[in-house]
Design an enzyme around this catalytic site. Structure first.
Site, PDB file in Angstrom:
ATOM      1  N   LYS A  33      32.049  33.866  95.247  1.00  0.00           N
ATOM      2  CA  LYS A  33      30.662  33.395  95.353  1.00  0.00           C
ATOM      3  C   LYS A  33      30.330  32.419  94.235  1.00  0.00           C
ATOM      4  O   LYS A  33      29.612  31.439  94.430  1.00  0.00           O
ATOM      5  CB  LYS A  33      29.700  34.585  95.353  1.00  0.00           C
ATOM      6  N   GLY A  92      26.328  25.883  72.602  1.00  0.00           N
ATOM      7  CA  GLY A  92      26.617  24.553  73.136  1.00  0.00           C
ATOM      8  C   GLY A  92      28.016  24.475  73.720  1.00  0.00           C
ATOM      9  O   GLY A  92      28.214  23.884  74.796  1.00  0.00           O
ATOM     10  N   CYS A 137      31.510  26.415  68.406  1.00  0.00           N
ATOM     11  CA  CYS A 137      30.548  25.532  67.735  1.00  0.00           C
ATOM     12  C   CYS A 137      29.770  26.414  66.769  1.00  0.00           C
ATOM     13  O   CYS A 137      30.175  27.543  66.495  1.00  0.00           O
ATOM     14  CB  CYS A 137      29.665  24.789  68.737  1.00  0.00           C
ATOM     15  N   GLY A 138      28.662  25.923  66.255  1.00  0.00           N
ATOM     16  CA  GLY A 138      27.953  26.719  65.258  1.00  0.00           C
ATOM     17  C   GLY A 138      27.475  28.049  65.804  1.00  0.00           C
ATOM     18  O   GLY A 138      27.718  29.108  65.229  1.00  0.00           O
ATOM     19  N   ASP A 167      33.570  21.951  67.105  1.00  0.00           N
ATOM     20  CA  ASP A 167      32.854  20.889  66.390  1.00  0.00           C
ATOM     21  C   ASP A 167      32.773  21.281  64.912  1.00  0.00           C
ATOM     22  O   ASP A 167      33.414  22.253  64.469  1.00  0.00           O
ATOM     23  CB  ASP A 167      31.473  20.643  67.023  1.00  0.00           C
ATOM     24  N   ARG A 226      35.563  39.064  95.259  1.00  0.00           N
ATOM     25  CA  ARG A 226      34.430  38.667  96.115  1.00  0.00           C
ATOM     26  C   ARG A 226      33.348  37.973  95.288  1.00  0.00           C
ATOM     27  O   ARG A 226      32.826  36.930  95.680  1.00  0.00           O
ATOM     28  CB  ARG A 226      33.878  39.929  96.794  1.00  0.00           C
TER      29      ARG A 226
END
Ligand code: RB5
Length: 151
Positions: A141, A71, A66-67, A8, A137
């Site tokens: 999960k 995010g 992003c900054g 962004d 393994r």
């Protein structure tokens, strides 16, 4: 190895620099945008298409910026098959791949400077998953969570 990158406005400048260095280093790079600096654009608009391409296997490794990197990481991890982490140190840049099969590395364009970011990118791209039973393994999960539809 096909590299995808997305950012962004907060990561735009770092993305431009990293694309140039990746291409100089010989990597094939797909730029998922933003393709111009638009203050106020939204990181999911660029990071999610990148994350989907990684999940589909069209992109080998993703870089999401992003900054802060937060995010971008939150958004990327919403896509099943993506294992994204915000990275600020060299150890995690390779160990995240070796142990956890990280396939998207997130960076904070306002936090981590260009020189360190480029070092981290190179460490990330040169790392390989270690096919140890315990790592597989644990990842199984994590993958099982993606099939659950509960909180
Ligand atoms: C942009 O202002 C900023 O909020 C965004 O780039 C990112 O840091 C979010 O986590």
């Amino acid at each position: 190895m096909r590299i995808g990158i997305a950012a962004d406005h907060g990561g735009f400048e770092l993305k431009v620099q990293l694309i140039a260095d990746l291409r100089t280093a010989g990597y094939e790079v797909e730029d998922f945008g933003a393709h111009e600096l638009v203050t106020g654009d939204d990181y999911p608009d660029f990071v999610v298409p990148l994350a989907r391409a990684v999940a589909k296997g069209e992109i080998t490794r993703g870089l999401a910026i992003c900054g802060s990197g937060v995010g971008a990481c939150v958004a990327a991890n919403k896509v099943p098959g993506v294992r994204a982490a915000l990275i600020t140190d060299s150890f995690s840049a390779h160990q995240g791949v070796e142990d956890d099969d990280m396939n998207v590395m997130c960076l904070g364009g306002r936090i981590t400077g260009y020189a360190l970011s480029w070092d981290l990118v190179q460490v990330f791209l040169n790392a390989h998953f270690k096919w140890a039973e315990r790592f597989s393994r644990r990842l199984a999960k994590v993958a099982a969570l993606e099939k659950e539809r509960k909180v």
